[in-house]
Design an enzyme around this catalytic site. Structure first.
Site, PDB file in Angstrom:
ATOM      1  N   ILE A 617       0.809  -1.214   0.000  1.00 46.84           N
ATOM      2  CA  ILE A 617       0.000   0.000   0.000  1.00 46.84           C
ATOM      3  C   ILE A 617       0.842   1.264   0.000  1.00 46.84           C
ATOM      4  O   ILE A 617       0.301   2.366  -0.068  1.00 46.84           O
ATOM      5  CB  ILE A 617      -0.961   0.021   1.213  1.00 46.84           C
ATOM      6  CG1 ILE A 617      -0.176  -0.082   2.529  1.00 46.84           C
ATOM      7  CG2 ILE A 617      -1.958  -1.117   1.125  1.00 46.84           C
ATOM      8  CD1 ILE A 617      -1.039   0.019   3.773  1.00 46.84           C
ATOM      9  N   GLY A 618       2.157   1.126   0.058  1.00 44.47           N
ATOM     10  CA  GLY A 618       2.987   2.330   0.037  1.00 44.47           C
ATOM     11  C   GLY A 618       4.454   1.955   0.205  1.00 44.47           C
ATOM     12  O   GLY A 618       4.846   0.792   0.156  1.00 44.47           O
ATOM     13  N   ALA A 619       5.248   2.998   0.361  1.00 43.13           N
ATOM     14  CA  ALA A 619       6.694   2.807   0.539  1.00 43.13           C
ATOM     15  C   ALA A 619       7.169   3.755   1.620  1.00 43.13           C
ATOM     16  O   ALA A 619       6.685   4.888   1.744  1.00 43.13           O
ATOM     17  CB  ALA A 619       7.442   3.057  -0.768  1.00 43.13           C
ATOM     18  N   PHE A 622      12.601   2.905   4.789  1.00 42.45           N
ATOM     19  CA  PHE A 622      13.418   1.698   4.886  1.00 42.45           C
ATOM     20  C   PHE A 622      12.914   0.574   3.991  1.00 42.45           C
ATOM     21  O   PHE A 622      13.605  -0.413   3.794  1.00 42.45           O
ATOM     22  CB  PHE A 622      13.440   1.206   6.342  1.00 42.45           C
ATOM     23  CG  PHE A 622      14.102   2.170   7.284  1.00 42.45           C
ATOM     24  CD1 PHE A 622      15.474   2.217   7.409  1.00 42.45           C
ATOM     25  CD2 PHE A 622      13.335   3.058   8.040  1.00 42.45           C
ATOM     26  CE1 PHE A 622      16.091   3.094   8.274  1.00 42.45           C
ATOM     27  CE2 PHE A 622      13.941   3.940   8.906  1.00 42.45           C
ATOM     28  CZ  PHE A 622      15.335   3.970   9.018  1.00 42.45           C
ATOM     29  N   GLY A 623      11.734   0.649   3.448  1.00 40.30           N
ATOM     30  CA  GLY A 623      11.214  -0.436   2.622  1.00 40.30           C
ATOM     31  C   GLY A 623       9.740  -0.230   2.328  1.00 40.30           C
ATOM     32  O   GLY A 623       9.207   0.876   2.449  1.00 40.30           O
ATOM     33  N   LYS A 643       5.354  -2.657   8.099  1.00 39.88           N
ATOM     34  CA  LYS A 643       6.524  -1.974   7.554  1.00 39.88           C
ATOM     35  C   LYS A 643       7.649  -2.993   7.447  1.00 39.88           C
ATOM     36  O   LYS A 643       7.950  -3.699   8.419  1.00 39.88           O
ATOM     37  CB  LYS A 643       6.949  -0.805   8.453  1.00 39.88           C
ATOM     38  CG  LYS A 643       5.974   0.354   8.490  1.00 39.88           C
ATOM     39  CD  LYS A 643       6.537   1.497   9.325  1.00 39.88           C
ATOM     40  CE  LYS A 643       5.605   2.703   9.326  1.00 39.88           C
ATOM     41  NZ  LYS A 643       6.158   3.813  10.124  1.00 39.88           N
ATOM     42  N   ASP A 736       7.680  16.032  14.471  1.00 32.71           N
ATOM     43  CA  ASP A 736       7.238  15.969  13.072  1.00 32.71           C
ATOM     44  C   ASP A 736       5.720  15.834  13.012  1.00 32.71           C
ATOM     45  O   ASP A 736       5.175  15.040  12.249  1.00 32.71           O
ATOM     46  CB  ASP A 736       7.903  14.786  12.363  1.00 32.71           C
ATOM     47  CG  ASP A 736       7.756  14.896  10.835  1.00 32.71           C
ATOM     48  OD1 ASP A 736       7.400  15.985  10.345  1.00 32.71           O
ATOM     49  OD2 ASP A 736       7.994  13.899  10.148  1.00 32.71           O
TER      50      ASP A 736
END
Length: 976
Positions: A617-619, A622-623, A643, A736
């Site tokens: 579903i995404g990036a 780190f991976g 993740k 953040d």
């Protein structure tokens, strides 16, 4: 008729443009150069007259005109036979002119300005002047045609064009017929044509030219070259051809380029070039071959490994080819009598893989040859498939030479049929450690106890350090229990009555344990009836014990209640705060000498077999980020976000990756993303968190722009503030905080996530800060000015970021500061520029944003005050209907940030805490019973600890203020 013919002959017009590819002409009088030879009725009085003329391009054309003298008679005109060519319906375009009846002579009494149009079907051309009969049946009427433009003397010259549809047609051909009953007109041209769908290629599907036989005609196509039909049940693509000759909709099933071919212009597939491949069916493009592989021909679906390189059976086609590793290095053998510890270094060349395992081969060598070691030799942790680089070997014979070989293998060693790289070492064991023990006998026994002894070993080389005895019920070899003794006797307790036990013993010397002695069977005594005196004694002892226990409980409860009443007049509240004194503080995982220890302490290890990855579903940094299912035995299956740490990582990358799990594992709050666990025992390394169906807050708001009410948006903001309040109370700074790092579930619950930039916040003073090293990326648009300029991050800088998040939410995901550059944003903030309210944003919310954006961080509200302010808004929805600015300054009534009163004017605990900026403890003071300034003036350090004020700086500040209150009270200036 001659007096009107000259008017009609003036109007010759050409047909409309060239024929398109969707039309096939069956008849066109404009192209005829000789007589049309159409049939006229009645033949005895032919009123229809065929004439020649020139069109506007100078071409000769044939036409028919009529201006009958008697309007009561029907004058028919019929075409020749027209083959229908398989069409179920055709179109007829009629171009004609017609005189206006008012322009006709007065003698022309029954004038008409219309004519009738018919057709008649037939399987052969058999029409005659009298057949078929000139009447509506067998002719089928199509329409009564009226003119849009009529001719008059001196008027504009215009012709009429009518297109009518003829059908349905079922026979081989048809005739067209025109009936005039008083109309003075001219047929300039007649064009009969059919419409068909042209050959077309769509979505890699090719369809032939198709003639519609009905309202919608289904046509079957084929996939273009080098493409195949997709789907679970592939079948040829179909598409519908409409009666107007236009293709309707997309193909029913799509085709896609097959493996080894990539799409070009959506209508053809091109072979992958040299050094490229495409592994699956679909619209993906060709990719460059992975490392150590290449293609041997065009259109390859997989890249073959170069000589000497291989792929494992479970490697994906896009995995780089690798090779077996080189041998293990620097083998060190430590010999301790008959126990050997082997250690080694990893190979210089890992073969491009990380799944290296090791195996141990053991051979016992004599003077002339070597044979495999006996089965009694044990290896810990194992002999094959070892992932570490250390093995302990036991059970070797003394005074014997062995050759120990370490074999290095990886995932492609078996595929390549390459012998594992080996490194051997020779060792020799030392003296014999076997000290035999025998002669076990029972010296004393009862129903549950047995005393045993045995003879001391008859040897003089070693001193016995300890004896180890093991025993189990006879016949139960898997239930051994062990007892150690420094002497040659032992007492076994808690045995079963009237039972037989098997017993063995062995001796330990400085060289280690010897072998167990042969089995010896011993037994306990059977039950003995209890005597009355024994029962009486037992009953008395039990009664006395119960009385003592009751007395101790009563005295303890009395003392506890008395102590509680002396410390707190309200025992319920006192006990409540006694249980809540422990305050959890965040621990930085980077303070651990071994970061893996932090992972083990704060994150639960999950077996990889419990996890099933479903889709990417995404990036992340780190991976990849995936969605999957977690099914722990005994628990309900649920969705999780996963993740993964990509291959080829360094130790630092692995530590940084797992540090987020060490951070998340310390948090338990409904508005903080929940950590399910980690997978570190296998590759790839994974972090599992709860799955948030709606993804990141910023993209979710942009997708649903304008779909939520203000009260719903405030609810989202309240959840985020509650999570940040929890983090700040744990002395944790996020650094953040932004809408992109807030996740939303299916119930619109917002949860704070992404702790990649987070750091530990120490409470060294009343103004805790974290100073980062210079450099590093900072999200400028969300970061407070002092954090940008001096790298000082506090909970107050998180409050600034929270104000930006508020603006993002109320603007439905708009980018803060729009297209301004980062430097422009920094300059604008330094000049006291602040973001304006988003459209339809309540004034109270924008004022709260301005409070969060105070330049002085000490003037910004705390998260506990923000949560309270939002709660008041939720309880009073009418306040959300007021738009515009409430004030020109940064203060806001929701936060009750009036000018701080002097201590002498504090009338309530709330005013006093605000005056000393300790309002975070207001609720705790009130719950502890300190509800007035009078009670506050008597507070002490013990009271503060009971309330929950544990920080030394805060205690000092509060007690100093209490001392001032006492001075004002003594002088009489304190107002209650």
């Amino acid at each position: 008729m001659d007096h009107v013919c000259w008017i009609i002959s003036l109007f010759w017009f050409v047909l409309t443009g060239p024929i398109t590819a969707e039309e096939e002409v069956l008849m066109n009088t404009k192209l005829e150069t000789s007589d049309l030879r159409w049939t006229v009725f009645p033949s005895s009085d032919p009123q229809w007259e065929e004439m020649s003329g020139l069109d506007e391009e100078g071409n000769s054309v044939r036409t028919f005109q009529i201006c009958p003298t008697e309007s009561s008679v029907s004058h028919w005109l019929r075409t020749r036979f027209i083959p229908r060519r398989g069409a179920s319906q055709v179109y007829v375009e009629i171009r004609f002119t017609m005189m206006e009846c008012s322009a006709m002579p007065s003698s022309y009494r029954s004038c008409k300005e219309t004519f009738n149009f018919f057709y008649c079907q037939s399987d052969e051309d058999n029409a005659t002047p009298t057949h078929p009969a000139w009447m509506e049946n067998p002719y089928s009427k199509v329409d009564t045609v009226a003119a849009d433009f009529l001719l008059r003397r001196g008027g504009e010259r215009k012709s009429n064009v009518k297109t009518v549809r003829v059908g349905p047609l079922s026979k081989k051909g048809f005739y067209l017929a025109f009936q005039a009953q008083g109309a003075c007109m001219a047929l300039l041209s007649i064009r009969a044509f059919l419409k068909k769908c042209p050959a077309v290629t769509r979505a890699f599907s090719s369809f032939p030219e198709t003639l519609p036989h009905s309202l919608v005609q289904q046509a079957e196509g084929v996939c273009v070259a080098n493409s195949v039909s997709t789907g679970q049940n592939p079948h040829p693509p179909t598409m519908f051809c409409g009666e107007d000759g236009q293709w309707v909709g997309p193909p029913s099933s799509s085709c896609a380029c097959k493996p080894g071919y990539e799409p070009v212009d959506s209508d053809r597939c091109r072979a992958c070039g040299s050094g490229q491949y495409k592994a699956s069916v679909g619209g993906g493009l060709c990719r460059v071959c992975p490392e150590n592989s290449n293609t041997h021909s065009l259109g390859s679906s997989v890249c073959l490994c170069r000589p000497g390189f291989y792929r494992a059976a479970n490697d994906l086609p896009d995995t780089a080819c690798s090779k077996p590793p080189s041998g293990a290095r620097s083998i060190i053998a430590q010999v301790n009598d008959t126990v050997v510890t082997l250690e080694w270094s990893e190979p210089l060349d890992r073969g491009g893989r990380s799944d290296i395992t090791y195996s141990i081969e053991c051979e016992r060598c004599g003077e002339s040859s070597c044979v495999p070691c006996a089965d009694g030799v044990t290896y810990r942790p194992g002999q094959v498939g070892i992932s570490g680089r250390r093995v302990v070997i036991r059970g070797l014979l003394p005074h014997t030479t062995y050759t120990l070989t370490v074999l290095a293998q990886n995932g492609v060693s078996a595929v390549g049929h390459v012998s594992p790289a080996s490194t051997a070492v020779n060792i020799t064991t030392s003296r014999d450690v076997y000290v035999p023990v025998s002669g076990i006998k029972r010296t004393k026994a009862s129903e549950t106890t047995v005393s045993l002894s045995w003879a001391s070993p008859s040897q003089t080389h070693h001193s016995v350090l300890e004896y180890q005895l093991r025993y189990s019920l006879k016949g139960q070899d898997d239930g051994w229990q062990y007892v150690s003794s420094r002497s040659n006797s032992v007492v076994l307790n808690s045995l079963a009555r009237a039972s037989q036990y098997q017993v063995q013993v062995r001796a330990r010397t400085a060289a280690g344990y010897g072998h167990f002695s042969p089995f010896t069977t011993i037994s306990t005594l059977p039950d003995v009836e209890d005597s009355p005196s024994h029962l009486l004694l037992t009953g008395v002892l039990v009664a006395v014990g119960l009385l003592v226990l009751v007395a101790v409980v009563i005295v303890a409860v009395f003392c506890f209640r008395r102590s509680s009443r002396m410390r707190d007049p309200d025992p319920d509240k006192s006990s409540q705060f006694l249980m809540g004194q422990g305050i959890k503080v965040y621990i930085d995982p980077f303070t651990y000498e071994d970061p893996n220890e932090a992972v083990r302490e704060f994150a639960k290890e999950i077996d990889v077999s419990f996890v099933k990855i479903e889709e990417v579903i995404g990036a992340g940094e780190f991976g990849e980020v995936c969605r999957g299912r977690l099914k722990v035995p005994g628990k309900k299956e649920n969705y999780v976000a996963i993740k993964t740490l990509k291959g080829g990582y360094t130790d630092k990358q692995r530590r940084d990756f797992l540090s987020e799990a060490s951070i998340m594992g310390q948090f338990q709050h409904p508005n903080i993303i929940h950590l399910e666990g980690v997978i570190t025992a296998s590759c790839p390394v994974m972090i599992l968190t709860e799955y948030m169906e709606n993804g990141a807050l910023d993209s979710f708001l942009r997708l649903n722009d304008g779909q939520f009410t203000n009260i719903q948006l405030v609810g989202m903001l309240r959840g985020i503030a509650s999570g940040m309040k929890y983090l700040s109370e744990m002395s944790f700074v996020h650094r953040d905080l932004a809408a992109r790092n807030i996740l939303v579930n299916s119930n619109l619950v917002c949860k704070v996530s992404d702790f990649g930039l987070s750091r530990f916040l120490t409470e060294n003073s009343s103004d805790p800060t974290y100073t980062s090293s210079l450099g590093g990326k900072i999200p400028i648009r969300w970061t407070a000015p002092e954090a940008i300029a001096f790298r000082k991050f506090t909970s107050a800088s998180d409050v600034w970021s929270y104000g930006i998040v508020m603006w993002e939410v109320m603007s439905f995901g708009e980018r803060p500061y729009w297209d301004m550059s980062n430097q422009d944003v920094i300059n604008a903030i330094e000049q006291d520029y602040r973001l304006p309210p988003p459209p339809e944003c309540p004034a109270s919310l924008h004022q709260l944003m301005l409070d969060c954006w105070q330049k002085e961080r000490s003037s910004r509200p705390r998260f506990c005050a923000i949560v309270s302010a939002l709660d008041r808004l939720i309880r009073n929805p009418a306040s959300l209907k007021i738009t515009g600015r409430l004030t020109d300054g940064p203060s806001h009534p929701l936060l009750d940030q009036r000018p701080l009163p002097p201590l002498s004017q504090c009338r309530s605990v709330s005013d006093w805490l605000r005056a000393i900026k300790m309002e975070r403890y207001e609720e705790r003071f009130l719950q502890a019973g300190f509800t007035s300034i009078e009670l506050i003036s008597h507070i002490c350090t013990e009271d503060l600890l009971r309330i929950g004020v544990t920080l030394a700086g805060h205690q000092k500040k509060i007690l100093s203020s209490v001392q001032t209150l006492r001075i004002h009270k003594t002088s009489g200036s304190l107002q209650y």
